[in-house]
Design a protein around this motif. Sequence first.
Motif, short mmCIF file in Angstrom:
data_model
loop_
_atom_site.label_atom_id
_atom_site.label_comp_id
_atom_site.label_asym_id
_atom_site.label_seq_id
_atom_site.Cartn_x
_atom_site.Cartn_y
_atom_site.Cartn_z
N GLN A 115 11.10 16.32 17.13
CA GLN A 115 10.71 16.23 18.53
C GLN A 115 9.84 15.01 18.74
O GLN A 115 9.05 14.66 17.86
N LEU A 116 10.01 14.37 19.88
CA LEU A 116 9.33 13.11 20.13
C LEU A 116 7.82 13.23 20.00
O LEU A 116 7.16 12.39 19.40
N ALA A 117 7.26 14.30 20.60
CA ALA A 117 5.80 14.43 20.57
C ALA A 117 5.35 15.17 19.33
O ALA A 117 5.94 16.17 18.95
N MET A 118 4.33 14.64 18.67
CA MET A 118 3.75 15.30 17.50
C MET A 118 3.19 16.65 17.91
O MET A 118 2.69 16.80 19.02
N GLY A 119 3.30 17.62 17.04
CA GLY A 119 2.75 18.93 17.37
C GLY A 119 3.78 19.76 18.11
O GLY A 119 3.67 20.97 18.20
N GLY A 120 4.83 19.10 18.65
CA GLY A 120 5.90 19.83 19.32
C GLY A 120 6.98 20.22 18.32
O GLY A 120 8.02 20.69 18.71
N GLY A 121 6.74 20.02 17.08
CA GLY A 121 7.74 20.30 16.04
C GLY A 121 7.47 19.33 14.91
O GLY A 121 6.46 18.66 14.90
N GLU A 136 15.07 2.25 -4.53
CA GLU A 136 15.77 3.26 -3.73
C GLU A 136 14.93 4.55 -3.67
O GLU A 136 14.83 5.18 -2.61
N ASP A 137 14.31 4.89 -4.79
CA ASP A 137 13.43 6.07 -4.80
C ASP A 137 12.28 5.89 -3.80
O ASP A 137 11.88 6.85 -3.14
N PHE A 138 11.76 4.68 -3.73
CA PHE A 138 10.69 4.38 -2.78
C PHE A 138 11.19 4.62 -1.35
O PHE A 138 10.53 5.27 -0.53
N GLY A 139 12.39 4.12 -1.05
CA GLY A 139 12.97 4.32 0.28
C GLY A 139 13.15 5.81 0.59
O GLY A 139 12.84 6.27 1.69
N THR A 140 13.63 6.56 -0.38
CA THR A 140 13.82 8.00 -0.20
C THR A 140 12.49 8.68 0.08
O THR A 140 12.36 9.52 0.97
N PHE A 141 11.49 8.27 -0.70
CA PHE A 141 10.14 8.84 -0.55
C PHE A 141 9.62 8.64 0.88
O PHE A 141 9.06 9.56 1.47
N LEU A 142 9.84 7.45 1.42
CA LEU A 142 9.31 7.14 2.76
C LEU A 142 9.83 8.14 3.80
O LEU A 142 9.14 8.48 4.76
N VAL A 143 11.05 8.62 3.61
CA VAL A 143 11.65 9.52 4.60
C VAL A 143 11.42 10.99 4.25
O VAL A 143 11.13 11.80 5.12
N THR A 144 11.54 11.31 2.97
CA THR A 144 11.58 12.74 2.62
C THR A 144 10.22 13.34 2.29
O THR A 144 10.04 14.54 2.41
N ASP A 145 9.27 12.51 1.83
CA ASP A 145 8.00 13.10 1.41
C ASP A 145 7.10 13.33 2.62
O ASP A 145 6.84 12.41 3.39
N ASP A 146 6.64 14.56 2.76
CA ASP A 146 5.83 14.91 3.92
C ASP A 146 4.55 14.09 3.98
O ASP A 146 3.99 13.87 5.05
N ARG A 147 4.09 13.64 2.80
CA ARG A 147 2.84 12.87 2.79
C ARG A 147 3.04 11.47 3.34
O ARG A 147 2.10 10.75 3.60
N ALA A 148 4.31 11.05 3.48
CA ALA A 148 4.60 9.77 4.13
C ALA A 148 5.27 10.05 5.48
O ALA A 148 6.02 9.24 5.99
N GLY A 149 4.99 11.23 6.05
CA GLY A 149 5.73 11.76 7.20
C GLY A 149 5.83 10.85 8.41
O GLY A 149 6.80 10.93 9.16
N ARG A 150 4.85 10.00 8.60
CA ARG A 150 4.88 9.13 9.77
C ARG A 150 6.09 8.22 9.77
O ARG A 150 6.64 7.92 10.82
N TRP A 186 0.83 -1.20 0.00
CA TRP A 186 0.00 0.00 0.00
C TRP A 186 0.88 1.26 0.00
O TRP A 186 0.60 2.24 -0.70
N SER A 187 1.98 1.23 0.78
CA SER A 187 2.90 2.37 0.81
C SER A 187 3.55 2.56 -0.56
O SER A 187 3.74 3.68 -1.01
N LEU A 190 10.97 6.39 12.36
CA LEU A 190 12.38 6.02 12.27
C LEU A 190 13.24 6.92 13.16
O LEU A 190 14.18 6.46 13.81
N ARG A 191 12.88 8.19 13.23
CA ARG A 191 13.67 9.12 14.06
C ARG A 191 13.52 8.82 15.55
O ARG A 191 14.35 9.26 16.34
N PHE A 192 12.50 8.06 15.92
CA PHE A 192 12.41 7.61 17.30
C PHE A 192 13.63 6.75 17.66
O PHE A 192 13.92 6.54 18.83
N GLY A 193 14.33 6.27 16.66
CA GLY A 193 15.45 5.37 16.87
C GLY A 193 16.63 5.99 17.59
O GLY A 193 17.45 5.28 18.17
#
Lengths: 360, 198
Positions: free
Chosen positions: B191-197, B69-83, B9-10, B88-91
């Motif tokens: 920032q860890l919490a959504m809405g905090g950045g 590789e483009d798909f992988g880049t999209f997952l991180v850089t595209d705001d529409r896949a922002g989650r 789906w992604s 990942l940044r929780f890591g």
Amino acid sequence: MNAETPFRLAAHTLDQLMPMHLIVDETARVLHAGPTITKVLSSDLVGRVVFSLFELRRPRFVNSMQDVRALGDAKVYLRLKDGFGTPMVGTVAVLPEANHVLINLSFGYAIVDAVARYDLAGSDFAPTDLTVEMLYLVEAKTAAMEATSQLAHRLHGEKAEAQEVAMTDGLTGVCNRRALDDTLDRQISRGLSFSLMHIDLDFFKAVNDTYGHAAGDAVLRKVATILSEETRDTDSVARVGGDEFVILFGGLTDADRLQSIARRIISKLEQPIPYKTDLCRISASIGIVRSSLYDTIDADQLAEDADRALYMSKKRGRACYTMFTPDHPSDCDAEEVKQGTMKQGLGTDKAAIDTTLPEP
Amino acid sequence: MMMHGLILWSFERFMCLTYGHGRWRDIMRDLDLSYDSFVPMFRYEASMATAVVDATAAQLEKPRDMVLEDFGTFLVTDDRAGRVRRLLRFGGTSFVDFLHSLEDLSGRAQLAVPDLDLPVIELDEIRADEYVVTCRDVPKDLGHVLLGVLRALADDYGTLAFLEHLGREDQTETLSVHLLAMQHGEGRAFQLAMGGGT
């Protein structure tokens, strides 16, 4: 107070604050263990060598207490050597006295499995630990996701059903024109070879007029059954008009085989179809067009050419088939069907057949 | 081998948002399935993913590696896949922390979606600035998705790194990571919490 001044905490206070901690001496033996880690490993840990209890995953190269102390205050990743290999996260702290090291442990992402595996309760965690909240969240999320998943499955099923209905001819259960167009477009865009057989029932109007519409409907259903039986599962049978059907033969453009199928279909359709106490007699005219005759295939052109071939069959006296050939449409490779029974009792159409059918 | 619908789906979202719905429908038509959209809650045969990527590569006239590789880049850089970027940044707070957290990725994801089988990843530290990432039992070329993800995340952390795919052997793919400068650029705030950045 000086930040470097050591605090003295009683063992029971440490147990309350950190129920999964261990204090290890310079020979790597456990001096004291919190109640929960003792419960998890279900044995008295005091005196055991810490390296026999855990496998260190990160950092990987720690083999002695000297290595551990060299880490300083650090985060470590471990696996329990208890047969399950449960992953754990730990904080290592070097205590200011006597080369002792304190290791405080947590289950990290393995918490859900661990709570079940070691039969842990809320009282096994420190009051400030968010584990219970985490378990609550996981459980609530799972319930919400199950509901969503069930909904997704139901909607998917209903959508598939609706699509099926939208693609099916209500009376006969074969494909409708929309489904045929889709299949045809797919064949064309994928560059596959195929043939179309356009079938128009002969004398169907007479059945309707003589025996009524219910008889007509029964005949159409019988025709659909015959056409489905005479074709492969990979072919598509569609009813595209009142008494018109189209069959798409995927991957088949062999003229001989198509002609033999057409001959068989006509002969099957000419067997009288019983309806209540009556016997309905029909036949069929067929036009056949093969994709292999075209350099570029256009669905409209194909339909038009199949139509012309069909018209040729009608003109030649019905109950016959015509293969479309692009160069000389008037010389279409046609053959009438020799079917003796056909020529009896077909009312007014009989004369036309007799006069236009060429002798074999 | 099965694959979670969320992954397909992604990929569908990546294709639709990057190349348009028409292009996606063409790809699905080439596959000749009875549907043109994947359901995130379902499970599919892993061979389906291979077929989708093959059809996409053919349709876009790009090598499979590049598509993935483009798909992988999209997952991180595209705001529409922002989650995905956020999760990942929780890591960790640095790119090295993050690299270490790759080993927890599959377990953490399963906390949220128990039947989501992300690849099990191992990280080996060769030197302080050189790592090898190993993915075992993965569908063909999955390492290229991870390569796209890691390259984009290095940027996200403001780290200058050189990454390459070392190839596939049996069912295992490995990547190498060379850190050139830990704090090379600004990076993106997290920032860890959504809405905090962001």
